[in-house]
Design an enzyme around this catalytic site. Structure first.
Site, PDB file in Angstrom:
ATOM      1  N   GLU A 110       0.644  -1.335   0.180  1.00 19.19           N
ATOM      2  CA  GLU A 110      -0.121  -0.282  -0.148  1.00 19.19           C
ATOM      3  C   GLU A 110       0.963   1.566   0.169  1.00 19.19           C
ATOM      4  O   GLU A 110       0.622   2.125  -0.932  1.00 19.19           O
ATOM      5  CB  GLU A 110      -0.813   0.013   1.202  1.00 19.19           C
ATOM      6  CG  GLU A 110      -1.830  -1.103   1.362  1.00 19.19           C
ATOM      7  CD  GLU A 110      -2.791  -0.632   2.727  1.00 19.19           C
ATOM      8  OE1 GLU A 110      -4.118  -1.432   2.567  1.00 19.19           O
ATOM      9  OE2 GLU A 110      -2.416  -1.585   3.302  1.00 19.19           O
ATOM     10  N   GLU A 130      -3.555 -10.340   3.310  1.00 20.76           N
ATOM     11  CA  GLU A 130      -4.499 -10.214   4.681  1.00 20.76           C
ATOM     12  C   GLU A 130      -5.783 -11.304   4.979  1.00 20.76           C
ATOM     13  O   GLU A 130      -5.970 -11.837   5.257  1.00 20.76           O
ATOM     14  CB  GLU A 130      -4.878  -8.614   4.938  1.00 20.76           C
ATOM     15  CG  GLU A 130      -4.244  -7.760   4.906  1.00 20.76           C
ATOM     16  CD  GLU A 130      -3.265  -7.605   3.639  1.00 20.76           C
ATOM     17  OE1 GLU A 130      -2.646  -5.788   3.811  1.00 20.76           O
ATOM     18  OE2 GLU A 130      -3.052  -7.677   2.903  1.00 20.76           O
TER      19      GLU A 130
END
Length: 256
Positions: A110, A130
């Site tokens: 990210e 995740e």
């Protein structure tokens, strides 16, 4: 310049360098994110800067946010601190460049993807794992559709698979792929190019392009935070996923 424990940060010849320095894989802890935020705040109003390059030492760009900081009372302040880094990156007066050599996973992916330019070596790998812990990455959920489209975003977030530098380039996450030997030379050439430009023009060009994305990010990330923290992170499956990672075992999901 101020000294830090988990990063190096300095300004030189009209550019700034932020180096992630927490071996072996630059896991982002609360302390590390506090230091990154402090460094970014120190240049937020520096209109003389031509660029900020974010790179790393060691075998990874960053393996993401520390799992233990997702649990208990740390979870909510961690999430707000993590997202503060991105709000500050939007507000910076200069172009941002991520220099990725090795893996960029989770929050590390990210952070790299949110920069204006991404330079990667052939060794770079990118992924959002995740979902394997019954979680999702909030920043990616907001910005990846802008970068690569809906279907590829869903593939990354739902399957949790890692992609190599070539696929990341094809999907729009990487601007250039260079050899590890030529990495610093290429970064230096880009910084030299930006130093030759007007800081006013760089700042306003970036502001113009970022304006729509910035308003969307600011408007969306709060809602995504609420889904993540109020609904997901407190679920049985998310807590089991986090515990299983720390205990180095496979999670046993309850679908609740």
């Amino acid at each position: 310049m101020k000294s830090y424990e988990t990063i190096d940060f300095y300004k030189q010849e009209g550019t700034a360098r932020l180096i992630l320095k927490r071996p072996p894989v630059n896991v982002l802890t609360i302390q590390m994110m506090e230091e990154i935020v402090d460094a970014l705040e120190s240049i937020r109003k520096d209109n003389n800067l031509h660029a900020l390059a974010i790179s790393s030492e060691g075998k990874a760009f960053s393996a993401g946010v520390a799992v233990e900081d997702h649990m208990g009372e740390k979870a909510e302040p961690m999430l707000h601190l993590f997202h503060k880094m991105f709000h500050l990156l939007v507000e910076l007066p200069c172009p941002t460049i991520a220099v990725v050599n090795g893996v960029a996973l989770g929050g590390g992916f990210e952070l790299a993807a949110f920069c204006d330019l991404v330079i990667a070596t052939e060794k770079a790998k990118f992924g959002q794992p995740e979902i394997n812990l019954a979680l999702f990455p909030p920043v990616s959920a907001v910005i990846f559709p802008w970068l690569t489209g809906f279907n590829r975003t869903m593939e990354l977030l739902l399957l949790g698979e890692t992609i190599d530098a070539r696929k990341a380039y094809e999907w729009g996450f990487v601007n250039r792929i260079v050899s590890e030997e030529d990495l610093e030379k290429n970064v230096g050439e880009i910084l030299a190019n930006l130093r030759s430009k007007s800081t006013v023009a760089l700042r306003l060009t970036r502001k113009a392009v970022r304006e729509a994305m910035a308003s969307s990010f600011a408007g969306s990330i709060g809602k995504v935070e609420q889904i993540y923290f109020r609904e997901l992170i407190q679920s049985d499956d998310a807590q089991e996923g986090l515990r299983s990672f720390l205990e180095k075992r496979s999670p046993v999901g309850k679908n609740s």
